[in-house]
Design a protein around this motif. Structure first.
Motif, mmCIF file in Angstrom:
data_model
loop_
_atom_site.group_PDB
_atom_site.id
_atom_site.type_symbol
_atom_site.label_atom_id
_atom_site.label_comp_id
_atom_site.label_asym_id
_atom_site.label_seq_id
_atom_site.Cartn_x
_atom_site.Cartn_y
_atom_site.Cartn_z
ATOM 1 N N GLU A 76 6.149 -19.805 11.867
ATOM 2 C CA GLU A 76 4.583 -19.440 12.495
ATOM 3 C C GLU A 76 4.894 -18.526 14.132
ATOM 4 O OE1 GLU A 76 2.304 -22.694 14.036
ATOM 5 O OE2 GLU A 76 2.021 -23.321 12.123
ATOM 6 N N LEU A 77 4.506 -17.891 13.357
ATOM 7 C CA LEU A 77 5.695 -16.473 14.465
ATOM 8 C C LEU A 77 4.071 -16.976 15.321
ATOM 9 C CD1 LEU A 77 6.685 -14.569 16.493
ATOM 10 C CD2 LEU A 77 5.415 -12.013 14.677
ATOM 11 N N ARG A 78 4.020 -17.196 16.708
ATOM 12 C CA ARG A 78 2.773 -17.885 17.473
ATOM 13 C C ARG A 78 2.793 -16.600 19.006
ATOM 14 N NH1 ARG A 78 2.461 -22.072 20.206
ATOM 15 N NH2 ARG A 78 0.312 -22.753 19.203
ATOM 16 N N SER A 79 3.379 -15.499 18.727
ATOM 17 C CA SER A 79 3.266 -14.724 19.672
ATOM 18 C C SER A 79 1.963 -13.632 19.161
ATOM 19 C CB SER A 79 4.742 -14.017 20.404
ATOM 20 O OG SER A 79 5.055 -13.124 19.220
ATOM 21 N N PRO A 80 1.420 -13.013 18.135
ATOM 22 C CA PRO A 80 0.515 -11.897 18.320
ATOM 23 C C PRO A 80 -0.882 -12.267 18.610
ATOM 24 C CG PRO A 80 1.396 -12.480 15.970
ATOM 25 C CD PRO A 80 2.273 -13.663 17.321
ATOM 26 N N ASP A 81 -1.342 -10.902 19.470
ATOM 27 C CA ASP A 81 -2.213 -11.512 19.837
ATOM 28 C C ASP A 81 -3.957 -11.890 18.397
ATOM 29 O OD1 ASP A 81 -4.992 -9.905 21.284
ATOM 30 O OD2 ASP A 81 -3.724 -10.973 22.981
ATOM 31 N N PRO A 82 -4.684 -12.186 18.901
ATOM 32 C CA PRO A 82 -5.836 -11.651 17.753
ATOM 33 C C PRO A 82 -6.440 -10.848 17.656
ATOM 34 C CG PRO A 82 -6.436 -13.504 19.575
ATOM 35 C CD PRO A 82 -4.804 -13.014 19.873
ATOM 36 N N ALA A 83 -6.059 -9.759 18.693
ATOM 37 C CA ALA A 83 -6.823 -8.696 18.510
ATOM 38 C C ALA A 83 -6.094 -7.373 18.009
ATOM 39 C CB ALA A 83 -6.967 -7.944 19.616
ATOM 40 N N CYS A 84 -4.801 -7.685 17.228
ATOM 41 C CA CYS A 84 -3.792 -6.915 16.555
ATOM 42 C C CYS A 84 -3.871 -6.801 15.290
ATOM 43 C CB CYS A 84 -2.276 -7.418 17.038
ATOM 44 S SG CYS A 84 -1.516 -8.760 15.502
ATOM 45 N N ASN A 85 -3.963 -5.436 15.053
ATOM 46 C CA ASN A 85 -3.865 -5.416 13.512
ATOM 47 C C ASN A 85 -2.580 -6.119 12.555
ATOM 48 O OD1 ASN A 85 -3.855 -3.912 10.845
ATOM 49 N ND2 ASN A 85 -4.106 -2.606 11.621
ATOM 50 N N PRO A 86 -3.841 -6.800 11.666
ATOM 51 C CA PRO A 86 -2.387 -7.648 11.207
ATOM 52 C C PRO A 86 -1.729 -7.388 9.535
ATOM 53 C CG PRO A 86 -4.828 -7.819 10.709
ATOM 54 C CD PRO A 86 -4.962 -6.989 11.821
ATOM 55 N N TYR A 87 -2.043 -5.650 9.535
ATOM 56 C CA TYR A 87 -1.346 -4.764 8.943
ATOM 57 C C TYR A 87 -0.103 -4.809 9.377
ATOM 58 C CZ TYR A 87 -5.401 -4.612 5.614
ATOM 59 O OH TYR A 87 -6.791 -5.380 5.352
ATOM 60 N N LEU A 88 -0.460 -3.874 10.634
ATOM 61 C CA LEU A 88 1.248 -3.649 11.428
ATOM 62 C C LEU A 88 2.147 -4.624 11.824
ATOM 63 C CD1 LEU A 88 -0.501 -0.958 13.939
ATOM 64 C CD2 LEU A 88 1.216 -0.617 11.754
ATOM 65 N N CYS A 89 1.219 -5.781 12.087
ATOM 66 C CA CYS A 89 1.864 -6.944 12.569
ATOM 67 C C CYS A 89 2.560 -7.835 11.291
ATOM 68 C CB CYS A 89 0.782 -8.152 12.472
ATOM 69 S SG CYS A 89 1.905 -9.987 13.291
ATOM 70 N N PHE A 90 2.297 -7.878 10.047
ATOM 71 C CA PHE A 90 3.499 -8.304 8.856
ATOM 72 C C PHE A 90 3.872 -7.602 9.096
ATOM 73 C CE2 PHE A 90 -0.572 -10.695 7.980
ATOM 74 C CZ PHE A 90 -0.162 -12.160 8.457
ATOM 75 N N SER A 91 3.889 -5.895 8.833
ATOM 76 C CA SER A 91 5.116 -5.387 8.444
ATOM 77 C C SER A 91 6.519 -5.435 9.483
ATOM 78 C CB SER A 91 4.681 -3.455 8.415
ATOM 79 O OG SER A 91 3.285 -3.277 7.823
ATOM 80 N N VAL A 92 5.696 -5.144 11.135
ATOM 81 C CA VAL A 92 7.628 -5.417 11.829
ATOM 82 C C VAL A 92 7.866 -6.748 11.366
ATOM 83 C CG1 VAL A 92 6.277 -4.073 13.337
ATOM 84 C CG2 VAL A 92 5.587 -6.281 13.449
ATOM 85 N N MET A 93 6.931 -7.706 11.380
ATOM 86 C CA MET A 93 7.712 -8.844 10.558
ATOM 87 C C MET A 93 8.661 -9.019 9.847
ATOM 88 S SD MET A 93 4.873 -12.003 11.283
ATOM 89 C CE MET A 93 4.204 -11.740 10.568
ATOM 90 N N LEU A 94 8.208 -8.319 8.274
ATOM 91 C CA LEU A 94 9.162 -8.939 7.200
ATOM 92 C C LEU A 94 10.121 -7.551 7.429
ATOM 93 C CD1 LEU A 94 6.231 -8.925 4.242
ATOM 94 C CD2 LEU A 94 7.699 -10.300 5.135
ATOM 95 N N ALA A 95 9.677 -6.295 8.813
ATOM 96 C CA ALA A 95 10.830 -5.360 8.246
ATOM 97 C C ALA A 95 11.943 -5.825 9.150
ATOM 98 C CB ALA A 95 10.517 -3.878 9.244
ATOM 99 N N ALA A 96 11.832 -6.689 10.750
ATOM 100 C CA ALA A 96 12.671 -7.360 11.472
ATOM 101 C C ALA A 96 13.409 -8.433 10.229
ATOM 102 C CB ALA A 96 12.151 -7.501 12.486
ATOM 103 N N GLY A 97 12.757 -9.244 9.776
ATOM 104 C CA GLY A 97 13.125 -10.418 9.321
ATOM 105 C C GLY A 97 14.268 -10.039 7.578
ATOM 106 N N LEU A 98 13.392 -9.011 7.203
ATOM 107 C CA LEU A 98 14.115 -8.264 6.200
ATOM 108 C C LEU A 98 15.832 -7.966 6.344
ATOM 109 C CD1 LEU A 98 12.024 -7.054 3.399
ATOM 110 C CD2 LEU A 98 13.483 -9.161 3.029
ATOM 111 N N LYS A 99 15.772 -7.308 7.402
ATOM 112 C CA LYS A 99 17.168 -6.832 8.289
ATOM 113 C C LYS A 99 17.867 -7.835 8.646
ATOM 114 C CE LYS A 99 19.589 -3.457 9.773
ATOM 115 N NZ LYS A 99 20.371 -2.664 8.723
ATOM 116 N N GLY A 100 17.520 -8.959 9.364
ATOM 117 C CA GLY A 100 18.330 -10.261 9.301
ATOM 118 C C GLY A 100 18.995 -10.716 8.789
ATOM 119 N N ILE A 101 18.170 -11.192 7.419
ATOM 120 C CA ILE A 101 18.711 -11.515 5.778
ATOM 121 C C ILE A 101 20.410 -9.876 5.512
ATOM 122 C CG2 ILE A 101 18.367 -12.684 3.560
ATOM 123 C CD1 ILE A 101 15.311 -13.120 4.547
#
Length: 117
Positions: A76-101
């Protein structure tokens, strides 16, 4: 290496890279002034830049699972604001996560709090 340990290793690398890119991710996921006003102690929002299994004050939480339900493990990523764009939120999480893998980074220690406000 047993197959059961591979998803856990990928998950910890994912957590590690998300924590490493937290400032960049926060700029996308918390775009309003009020988004930052809730990131203080005393609210349900996280105040530590780290990951943990039980503590809800950390930025990333890995909830416990029951024995036999290992496939139900999630982060669970607990920091996003409820008003954030969910598509951008998932995009940056996946991009950062895949780079780490891809880079195979070592996860930070769960008990070490890297940032306290």
């Amino acid at each position: 290496m047993p197959k059961a340990s591979i998803p856990f290793e990928a998950g910890t690398e994912l957590c590690c890279r998300i924590v490493k890119y937290a400032p960049e991710i926060t700029a996308v996921n918390n775009q309003w002034i009020n988004s930052y006003k809730r990131l203080v102690p005393g609210y349900e929002a996280p105040v530590y830049l780290s990951w943990a299994k039980r503590n809800r004050s950390d930025m990333i939480r890995v909830p416990e699972y029951r024995p036999g339900k290992e496939k139900a493990t999630r982060i669970e990523l607990r920091s996003p604001d409820p008003a954030c764009n969910p598509y951008l939120c998932f995009s940056v999480m996946l991009a950062a996560g895949l780079k780490g893998i891809e880079d195979g980074l070592e996860p930070p220690d769960r008990s070490k709090k890297m940032f306290t406000r």
